[in-house]
Design a protein around this motif. Structure first.
Motif, mmCIF file in Angstrom:
data_model
loop_
_atom_site.group_PDB
_atom_site.id
_atom_site.type_symbol
_atom_site.label_atom_id
_atom_site.label_comp_id
_atom_site.label_asym_id
_atom_site.label_seq_id
_atom_site.Cartn_x
_atom_site.Cartn_y
_atom_site.Cartn_z
ATOM 1 N N PHE A 135 1.551 32.684 0.179
ATOM 2 C CA PHE A 135 0.121 32.416 0.095
ATOM 3 C C PHE A 135 -0.633 33.666 0.519
ATOM 4 O O PHE A 135 -0.047 34.615 1.039
ATOM 5 C CB PHE A 135 -0.271 31.247 1.016
ATOM 6 C CG PHE A 135 0.230 29.904 0.555
ATOM 7 C CD1 PHE A 135 -0.480 29.160 -0.375
ATOM 8 C CD2 PHE A 135 1.412 29.381 1.054
ATOM 9 C CE1 PHE A 135 -0.024 27.928 -0.803
ATOM 10 C CE2 PHE A 135 1.886 28.146 0.631
ATOM 11 C CZ PHE A 135 1.165 27.425 -0.301
ATOM 12 N N SER A 136 -1.935 33.652 0.321
ATOM 13 C CA SER A 136 -2.768 34.780 0.733
ATOM 14 C C SER A 136 -3.976 34.258 1.508
ATOM 15 O O SER A 136 -4.208 33.053 1.584
ATOM 16 C CB SER A 136 -3.240 35.575 -0.488
ATOM 17 O OG SER A 136 -4.205 34.827 -1.215
ATOM 18 N N ILE A 137 -4.752 35.172 2.027
ATOM 19 C CA ILE A 137 -5.966 34.812 2.761
ATOM 20 C C ILE A 137 -6.913 34.014 1.865
ATOM 21 O O ILE A 137 -7.644 33.144 2.344
ATOM 22 C CB ILE A 137 -6.668 36.075 3.329
ATOM 23 C CG1 ILE A 137 -7.754 35.700 4.345
ATOM 24 C CG2 ILE A 137 -7.230 36.940 2.239
ATOM 25 C CD1 ILE A 137 -7.228 35.189 5.645
ATOM 26 N N ASP A 138 -6.861 34.241 0.570
ATOM 27 C CA ASP A 138 -7.709 33.499 -0.371
ATOM 28 C C ASP A 138 -7.350 32.021 -0.442
ATOM 29 O O ASP A 138 -8.133 31.224 -0.941
ATOM 30 C CB ASP A 138 -7.616 34.101 -1.777
ATOM 31 C CG ASP A 138 -8.167 35.516 -1.834
ATOM 32 O OD1 ASP A 138 -9.031 35.868 -0.998
ATOM 33 O OD2 ASP A 138 -7.718 36.282 -2.715
ATOM 34 N N ASP A 139 -6.162 31.661 0.055
ATOM 35 C CA ASP A 139 -5.731 30.269 0.016
ATOM 36 C C ASP A 139 -6.205 29.464 1.228
ATOM 37 O O ASP A 139 -5.959 28.272 1.318
ATOM 38 C CB ASP A 139 -4.203 30.193 -0.085
ATOM 39 C CG ASP A 139 -3.709 30.760 -1.391
ATOM 40 O OD1 ASP A 139 -4.232 30.353 -2.450
ATOM 41 O OD2 ASP A 139 -2.806 31.624 -1.370
ATOM 42 N N ILE A 140 -6.892 30.144 2.144
ATOM 43 C CA ILE A 140 -7.436 29.442 3.306
ATOM 44 C C ILE A 140 -8.780 28.844 2.937
ATOM 45 O O ILE A 140 -9.642 29.514 2.359
ATOM 46 C CB ILE A 140 -7.588 30.389 4.518
ATOM 47 C CG1 ILE A 140 -6.208 30.880 4.978
ATOM 48 C CG2 ILE A 140 -8.327 29.704 5.660
ATOM 49 C CD1 ILE A 140 -6.242 31.879 6.123
ATOM 50 N N ILE A 141 -8.937 27.569 3.242
ATOM 51 C CA ILE A 141 -10.200 26.880 2.986
ATOM 52 C C ILE A 141 -11.122 27.152 4.171
ATOM 53 O O ILE A 141 -10.788 26.827 5.305
ATOM 54 C CB ILE A 141 -10.006 25.353 2.842
ATOM 55 C CG1 ILE A 141 -9.085 25.057 1.670
ATOM 56 C CG2 ILE A 141 -11.357 24.646 2.680
ATOM 57 C CD1 ILE A 141 -8.647 23.609 1.596
#
Length: 144
Positions: A135-141
């Motif tokens: 996963f990446s930081i973009d996958d954090i809600i």
């Protein structure tokens, strides 16, 4: 058309864990799963961080049943051996079908986005490189 489904029963047997030189493993020539350079790089990073935890599945002739991408990563890392479990008892048809099923069935699951976000946030807060999870930081809600 004949219904090929069978009642649940043990068809294949697994042997003990083996350590096999990755160069001695033979990829299935019709493996439909594509392992691109980006995925292999991520697999290399995962193996480097966690070790080679998930063994490859192979048949009696060292043909890869599951683990094609991990073997590519192991070769790229220059690993002398990879853990393998020998599978016995599958027909050629079952082996070919399992190769497809192993890749496809894992794709059919869904993620709980909130739980993924919570886990990634916790790992990030602890200083863990979350990209090692795939996963990446973009996958954090991010909550407003």
């Amino acid at each position: 058309m004949e219904n090929r489904r069978k009642e649940a029963k043990i068809v294949a047997k697994t042997s003990e864990m083996l350590e096999v030189n990755p160069n001695d493993l033979r990829p299935y020539e019709k493996n439909a799963k594509i392992h691109g350079a980006d995925q292999v790089e991520k697999l290399k990073a995962s193996i480097t961080e966690f070790g080679f935890i998930s063994p490859c599945l192979i048949d009696k002739d060292n043909n890869i049943i599951a683990g094609h991408g991990r073997v590519l990563a192991a070769k790229a890392l220059g690993l002398p051996t990879v853990p393998c479990v020998r599978i016995e008892g599958l027909t050629n048809e079952q082996r070919r079908a399992y190769i497809l099923a192993d890749n496809r069935l894992s794709e059919l699951g869904e993620w709980d986005a909130q739980l993924v976000s919570e886990e990634l946030e916790a790992l990030k807060a602890e200083g863990f490189a979350i990209d090692l999870t795939g996963f990446s930081i973009d996958d954090i809600i991010f909550e407003d």
